[in-house]
Write a protein that holds these residues in place. Structure first.
Motif, PDB file in Angstrom:
ATOM      1  N   GLY A 297       0.830  -1.198   0.000  1.00 28.16           N
ATOM      2  CA  GLY A 297       0.000   0.000   0.000  1.00 28.16           C
ATOM      3  C   GLY A 297       0.863   1.246   0.000  1.00 28.16           C
ATOM      4  N   THR A 298       0.305   2.359  -0.417  1.00 26.48           N
ATOM      5  CA  THR A 298       1.021   3.631  -0.403  1.00 26.48           C
ATOM      6  C   THR A 298       0.282   4.613   0.488  1.00 26.48           C
ATOM      7  OG1 THR A 298      -0.173   4.391  -2.372  1.00 26.48           O
ATOM      8  CG2 THR A 298       1.946   3.291  -2.721  1.00 26.48           C
ATOM      9  N   GLY A 299       1.007   5.620   0.944  1.00 28.86           N
ATOM     10  CA  GLY A 299       0.409   6.592   1.843  1.00 28.86           C
ATOM     11  C   GLY A 299      -0.026   5.927   3.138  1.00 28.86           C
ATOM     12  N   LYS A 300      -1.262   6.171   3.542  1.00 33.19           N
ATOM     13  CA  LYS A 300      -1.771   5.577   4.771  1.00 33.19           C
ATOM     14  C   LYS A 300      -2.330   4.169   4.569  1.00 33.19           C
ATOM     15  CE  LYS A 300      -2.873   9.974   7.031  1.00 33.19           C
ATOM     16  NZ  LYS A 300      -3.933  10.795   7.677  1.00 33.19           N
ATOM     17  N   ASP A 301      -2.396   3.722   3.325  1.00 33.86           N
ATOM     18  CA  ASP A 301      -2.907   2.386   3.043  1.00 33.86           C
ATOM     19  C   ASP A 301      -1.836   1.350   3.366  1.00 33.86           C
ATOM     20  OD1 ASP A 301      -5.253   0.947   1.385  1.00 33.86           O
ATOM     21  OD2 ASP A 301      -3.345  -0.015   0.941  1.00 33.86           O
ATOM     22  N   LEU A 302      -2.227   0.296   4.087  1.00 33.06           N
ATOM     23  CA  LEU A 302      -1.267  -0.710   4.542  1.00 33.06           C
ATOM     24  C   LEU A 302      -1.591  -2.092   3.974  1.00 33.06           C
ATOM     25  CD1 LEU A 302      -0.910   0.418   8.278  1.00 33.06           C
ATOM     26  CD2 LEU A 302       0.650   0.887   6.381  1.00 33.06           C
ATOM     27  N   ALA A 303      -2.017  -2.147   2.723  1.00 32.78           N
ATOM     28  CA  ALA A 303      -2.279  -3.423   2.068  1.00 32.78           C
ATOM     29  C   ALA A 303      -0.996  -4.252   2.008  1.00 32.78           C
ATOM     30  CB  ALA A 303      -2.816  -3.189   0.661  1.00 32.78           C
ATOM     31  N   LEU A 304      -1.157  -5.560   2.156  1.00 33.10           N
ATOM     32  CA  LEU A 304      -0.012  -6.469   2.187  1.00 33.10           C
ATOM     33  C   LEU A 304      -0.026  -7.411   0.988  1.00 33.10           C
ATOM     34  CD1 LEU A 304      -0.133  -7.613   5.935  1.00 33.10           C
ATOM     35  CD2 LEU A 304       1.198  -5.734   4.957  1.00 33.10           C
ATOM     36  N   GLU A 305       1.145  -7.880   0.613  1.00 34.05           N
ATOM     37  CA  GLU A 305       1.289  -8.947  -0.366  1.00 34.05           C
ATOM     38  C   GLU A 305       1.845 -10.166   0.363  1.00 34.05           C
ATOM     39  OE1 GLU A 305       3.522 -10.035  -4.598  1.00 34.05           O
ATOM     40  OE2 GLU A 305       4.042  -8.214  -3.503  1.00 34.05           O
ATOM     41  N   LEU A 306       1.068 -11.249   0.397  1.00 35.76           N
ATOM     42  CA  LEU A 306       1.480 -12.467   1.090  1.00 35.76           C
ATOM     43  C   LEU A 306       2.257 -13.378   0.141  1.00 35.76           C
ATOM     44  CD1 LEU A 306      -1.889 -13.206   2.938  1.00 35.76           C
ATOM     45  CD2 LEU A 306       0.175 -12.196   3.916  1.00 35.76           C
ATOM     46  N   ASN A 307       3.162 -14.157   0.704  1.00 35.99           N
ATOM     47  CA  ASN A 307       3.956 -15.107  -0.078  1.00 35.99           C
ATOM     48  C   ASN A 307       3.298 -16.477   0.002  1.00 35.99           C
ATOM     49  OD1 ASN A 307       5.874 -16.594  -1.408  1.00 35.99           O
ATOM     50  ND2 ASN A 307       7.456 -16.379   0.161  1.00 35.99           N
ATOM     51  N   TYR A 308       2.360 -16.746  -0.908  1.00 40.41           N
ATOM     52  CA  TYR A 308       1.624 -18.012  -0.881  1.00 40.41           C
ATOM     53  C   TYR A 308       2.499 -19.206  -1.242  1.00 40.41           C
ATOM     54  CZ  TYR A 308      -2.486 -14.980  -0.835  1.00 40.41           C
ATOM     55  OH  TYR A 308      -3.418 -14.022  -0.512  1.00 40.41           O
ATOM     56  N   ALA A 309       3.601 -18.958  -1.939  1.00 36.91           N
ATOM     57  CA  ALA A 309       4.456 -20.047  -2.405  1.00 36.91           C
ATOM     58  C   ALA A 309       5.612 -20.339  -1.455  1.00 36.91           C
ATOM     59  CB  ALA A 309       4.988 -19.734  -3.803  1.00 36.91           C
ATOM     60  N   TYR A 316       2.764 -21.893   7.270  1.00 39.45           N
ATOM     61  CA  TYR A 316       1.536 -22.382   6.632  1.00 39.45           C
ATOM     62  C   TYR A 316       1.152 -21.424   5.510  1.00 39.45           C
ATOM     63  CZ  TYR A 316      -3.181 -24.221   6.065  1.00 39.45           C
ATOM     64  OH  TYR A 316      -4.328 -24.778   5.551  1.00 39.45           O
ATOM     65  N   PRO A 317       1.086 -21.916   4.271  1.00 38.40           N
ATOM     66  CA  PRO A 317       1.002 -20.999   3.128  1.00 38.40           C
ATOM     67  C   PRO A 317      -0.370 -20.429   2.832  1.00 38.40           C
ATOM     68  CG  PRO A 317       0.995 -23.262   2.349  1.00 38.40           C
ATOM     69  CD  PRO A 317       1.166 -23.329   3.846  1.00 38.40           C
ATOM     70  N   ILE A 318      -1.456 -21.109   3.262  1.00 40.60           N
ATOM     71  CA  ILE A 318      -2.803 -20.640   2.913  1.00 40.60           C
ATOM     72  C   ILE A 318      -3.285 -19.730   4.042  1.00 40.60           C
ATOM     73  CG2 ILE A 318      -5.003 -21.315   1.930  1.00 40.60           C
ATOM     74  CD1 ILE A 318      -4.021 -24.165   1.754  1.00 40.60           C
ATOM     75  N   THR A 319      -2.844 -18.514   3.997  1.00 42.42           N
ATOM     76  CA  THR A 319      -3.153 -17.563   5.061  1.00 42.42           C
ATOM     77  C   THR A 319      -3.966 -16.410   4.507  1.00 42.42           C
ATOM     78  OG1 THR A 319      -1.068 -16.385   4.676  1.00 42.42           O
ATOM     79  CG2 THR A 319      -1.062 -18.097   6.354  1.00 42.42           C
ATOM     80  N   LEU A 320      -4.622 -15.726   5.400  1.00 42.66           N
ATOM     81  CA  LEU A 320      -5.292 -14.489   5.030  1.00 42.66           C
ATOM     82  C   LEU A 320      -5.011 -13.428   6.080  1.00 42.66           C
ATOM     83  CD1 LEU A 320      -7.955 -14.047   7.036  1.00 42.66           C
ATOM     84  CD2 LEU A 320      -8.984 -15.711   5.508  1.00 42.66           C
ATOM     85  N   VAL A 321      -5.113 -12.203   5.669  1.00 42.57           N
ATOM     86  CA  VAL A 321      -5.078 -11.057   6.581  1.00 42.57           C
ATOM     87  C   VAL A 321      -6.367 -10.290   6.349  1.00 42.57           C
ATOM     88  CG1 VAL A 321      -3.995  -8.858   7.109  1.00 42.57           C
ATOM     89  CG2 VAL A 321      -2.572 -10.880   6.731  1.00 42.57           C
ATOM     90  N   THR A 322      -7.101 -10.074   7.410  1.00 43.59           N
ATOM     91  CA  THR A 322      -8.340  -9.307   7.306  1.00 43.59           C
ATOM     92  C   THR A 322      -8.047  -7.838   7.582  1.00 43.59           C
ATOM     93  OG1 THR A 322      -9.782 -11.138   7.896  1.00 43.59           O
ATOM     94  CG2 THR A 322     -10.629  -8.950   8.281  1.00 43.59           C
TER      95      THR A 322
END
Length: 379
Positions: A297-309, A316-322
């Motif tokens: 994310g940019t600015g105040k946005d804190l979106a994440l990119e997870l490493n599924y591989a 544990y690879p099948i994770t989520l962030v709410t």
């Protein structure tokens, strides 16, 4: 959001702190969870939580909707928050699913929304009509594994890998004694029972994250684009994580994906990721994977990119962030005090400490610290 944004990988220090948060949380008893404890311990925990909550000017009714995966966590938080902030304050979180929550938010129906997927560019654009002078942002608040739960009497342990999961949920593997499943479970007595695969019928961030895992790790066997809506032709649909969990529980031969707190009374699959041993769906193992995320994310946005591989041991690879979705600026004046007060609590050390007992993973320290700073600046 494009992946060309500035990124930053979490440090080993964040992994350590995340693990410490989990281990510390496991020692606590969440009054809003299903955990049992001695009365004195529960009362002490409740008192400590109440003392840590700053109600500020919070009052009235706070409406929210979204991710069903985080609803058990929200319910535990609301119980503590409502006990501390009396005087008519009510928090109503419906848990109708990520898609419904974002729609309700962009239509101005709720003060904040929960989503298991970061906002899309078109959703951010739509939010600007509601967030006067600002826009919606993603605040990562709840982590955890997406468990693959199954109902197969006599098979207490089951290992699957990404290609096999993809074929099961795409109706390419249809019986439990299939050769691919036998190869992964040589010591199991696998029956010829028909596989009954259940997926979410509603728009769901859980579906989005589950299919992102299949896309990243089994591209030859999962040819779908992914997203919140289920696209494969096989299987049967059920509404919400609770609906999928109920169908798996009552159907012999069933398999389905759901947030771990909905699978805690059932059997769950361990995933062969290529690590030294199959990885179980646990809070600790999910934290290990989340700590390898990148902020995109940019600015105040804190979106994440997870490493599924990931092939790291015990990740544990099948994770989520709410994420909690809220305006960075332009929140409604009548609900802003209650929104900030509640979000401040759930992002606090005490709020995050409730997560492990409810089957969730606390957000690693480096990220949750930024979340707290962002909440303080909401306007």
């Amino acid at each position: 959001m494009t992946l060309q944004r500035k990124t930053r990988r979490m440090t080993p220090r964040a992994l350590t702190l995340g693990a410490l948060a989990v281990s510390g949380a496991l020692a606590l008893t969440a009054c809003g969870s299903d955990a049992t404890s001695e009365t004195g311990t529960a009362d002490s925990a409740a008192s400590a939580q109440a003392g840590a909550i700053d109600c500020g000017d919070a009052k009235g009714q706070l409406l929210a909707d979204g991710s069903s995966a985080q609803k058990n966590a929200i319910d535990a938080w609301v119980k503590q928050f409502a006990a501390a902030c009396k005087g008519g304050l009510q928090i109503n979180y419906k848990g109708s699913g990520s898609g419904a929550g974002i729609t309700a938010f962009t239509q101005g129906q709720v003060a904040f929304a929960g989503s298991d997927s970061a906002l899309k560019p078109e959703e951010i654009t739509a939010s600007k009509k509601i967030c006067k002078g600002g826009q919606a942002i993603d605040l990562p608040m709840v982590g955890g594994p997406i468990a693959v739960s199954y109902n197969l009497p006599g098979v207490d342990e089951l290992v699957l890998d990404a290609p096999t999961l993809a074929k099961i949920f795409d109706a390419k593997i249809t019986t439990w004694d299939d050769a691919a499943i036998k190869k992964l479970n040589p010591d199991a007595e696998l029956p010829s029972t028909k596989i009954q695969a259940f997926h979410r019928s509603d728009e769901s961030g859980t579906t989005d994250n589950f299919t992102k895992y299949l896309i990243a790790t089994a591209p030859d066997d999962w040819k779908y684009e992914g997203g919140k809506s289920w696209q494969a032709k096989g299987g049967q649909g059920a509404s919400g994580s609770s609906g999928v969990a109920q169908q798996v529980k009552q159907t012999e031969g069933a398999i389905g994906y759901m947030e771990l707190s909905y699978a805690k009374d059932g059997q769950t699959v361990s995933i062969d990721t290529g690590a030294s041993a199959p990885v179980a769906a646990t809070v600790e193992n999910a934290s290990n994977a989340i700590a390898d995320a990148k902020i995109v994310g940019t600015g105040k946005d804190l979106a994440l990119e997870l490493n599924y591989a990931t092939k790291a041991d015990n990740a544990y690879p099948i994770t989520l962030v709410t994420y909690e979705i809220v305006c960075d600026k332009g929140n409604k004046a009548e609900t802003l005090p209650a929104t900030k007060s509640f979000l401040n609590y759930i992002a606090s050390e005490d709020g995050q400490a409730l997560l492990a007992d409810a089957g969730y993973a606390p957000i690693p320290d480096e990220i949750i610290g930024k979340v707290r700073e962002t909440i303080d600046g909401l306007a």
